[in-house]
Design a protein around this motif. Structure first.
Motif, short mmCIF file in Angstrom:
data_model
loop_
_atom_site.label_atom_id
_atom_site.label_comp_id
_atom_site.label_asym_id
_atom_site.label_seq_id
_atom_site.Cartn_x
_atom_site.Cartn_y
_atom_site.Cartn_z
N ASP A 87 -82.23 -125.56 71.85
CA ASP A 87 -83.57 -126.10 72.06
C ASP A 87 -83.62 -127.07 73.23
OD1 ASP A 87 -84.13 -126.39 68.46
OD2 ASP A 87 -84.46 -124.68 69.81
N ASP A 129 -85.12 -128.67 62.32
CA ASP A 129 -83.76 -128.11 62.33
C ASP A 129 -83.31 -127.84 63.77
OD1 ASP A 129 -82.21 -125.01 61.16
OD2 ASP A 129 -81.34 -127.01 61.44
N THR A 185 -97.87 -122.09 63.75
CA THR A 185 -96.46 -122.22 63.38
C THR A 185 -95.71 -121.00 63.85
OG1 THR A 185 -97.01 -123.50 61.41
CG2 THR A 185 -94.85 -122.47 61.45
N GLU A 186 -94.54 -121.24 64.44
CA GLU A 186 -93.64 -120.15 64.85
C GLU A 186 -92.23 -120.55 64.44
OE1 GLU A 186 -93.99 -117.19 66.23
OE2 GLU A 186 -96.15 -117.28 66.62
N ASN A 187 -91.81 -120.07 63.28
CA ASN A 187 -90.45 -120.35 62.79
C ASN A 187 -90.23 -121.86 62.71
OD1 ASN A 187 -89.78 -117.53 62.64
ND2 ASN A 187 -89.63 -117.57 64.86
N ARG A 188 -89.30 -122.41 63.50
CA ARG A 188 -89.00 -123.84 63.40
C ARG A 188 -89.96 -124.71 64.20
NH1 ARG A 188 -85.03 -125.22 66.06
NH2 ARG A 188 -84.65 -123.37 67.32
N SER A 199 -93.81 -125.99 65.12
CA SER A 199 -95.17 -126.10 64.61
C SER A 199 -95.91 -127.16 65.42
CB SER A 199 -95.17 -126.48 63.12
OG SER A 199 -94.55 -127.73 62.93
#
Lengths: 116, 113
Positions: A86, A81, A60-63, A65
């Motif tokens: 992105d 989110d 997992t890295e912030n938003r 996964s």
């Protein structure tokens, strides 16, 4: 030999919603790594997240996964989110052990569009 | 510190000419990689350097392609007698070692007329 398959040429998501990008891979190696890279229109490849195959816990890295299913050889990326920034081409890639330690094998890529 | 840099950013050449593409890796990175990105073939591995030696050249598509790395730093990819099918974006990456995260440069877009 390594193969990586991304079956979704294009995906779209509404801003603030969640999207999942799919990836399957094949390898005969027991020691390998999996990555998701992002490539915006600037062409710069940026590492999003990495997963070591020997680790059972999903990275997992912030938003961002992953859902790493080793037996099924599946490695999907979930973006929560979603933000306008992105939007990019996303590549799934594998890096195997043995004499192949040098090279990344990439999937075909998924173009992600984020709608405001 | 600075990231991976590549030059030129864009190169237009005529069929049959030779071209040289340059890659400056991140300082201290011992491993360097060249990849090619084209519409038809996606992202393909070309060659990998560990220091100045190339343990894996398996991706070079023909003997018209060669690469060298000097001083464990800068690398040059040379394409001789360019063909239209060589048109692509050539990406360079470096890493501290292997296996490790590969940091990519912005690429060189090669167009062969």
């Amino acid at each position: 030999a390594q193969t990586v398959t991304q079956s979704q040429p294009e995906m779209s998501v509404q801003e603030a919603e969640t999207v999942t990008l799919s990836c399957t891979y094949d390898t005969s190696e027991s020691d390998y790594y999996l990555f998701w890279y992002k490539q915006p229109p600037s062409r710069q490849m940026i590492l999003v997240i990495r997963q070591e195959a020997y680790k059972q816990q999903n990275a997992t890295e912030n938003r961002f996964s992953v859902n790493f299913q080793k037996a099924a050889k599946s490695f999907s990326l979930k973006i929560s989110d979603s933000q306008l920034g992105d939007a990019a081409m996303y590549f799934c890639a594998s890096l195997a052990g043995g004499t192949s330690y040098g090279k990344l094998t990439f999937g075909q890529g998924t173009i992600l569009t984020v709608h405001p | 510190g600075a990231g991976v840099s590549q030059s030129p950013s864009n190169k237009v050449t005529e069929k049959g000419k030779d071209v040289e593409l340059r890659c400056d890796p991140i300082s201290g990175h011992t491993a360097l990689y060249w990849y090619r990105q084209s519409l038809g073939q996606g992202l393909e591995f070309l060659i990998y350097f560990q220091g100045n030696s190339a343990p894996d050249k398996s991706g070079l598509p023909s003997d018209r392609f060669s690469a060298e790395r000097t001083g464990g730093s800068v690398s040059t990819l040379t394409i001789q007698r360019t063909q239209q099918e060589d048109s692509a974006v050539y990406l360079c990456a470096s890493s501290r070692g292997t296996p490790d995260e590969q940091f990519f440069g912005p690429g060189t877009r090669l167009t062969v007329l």
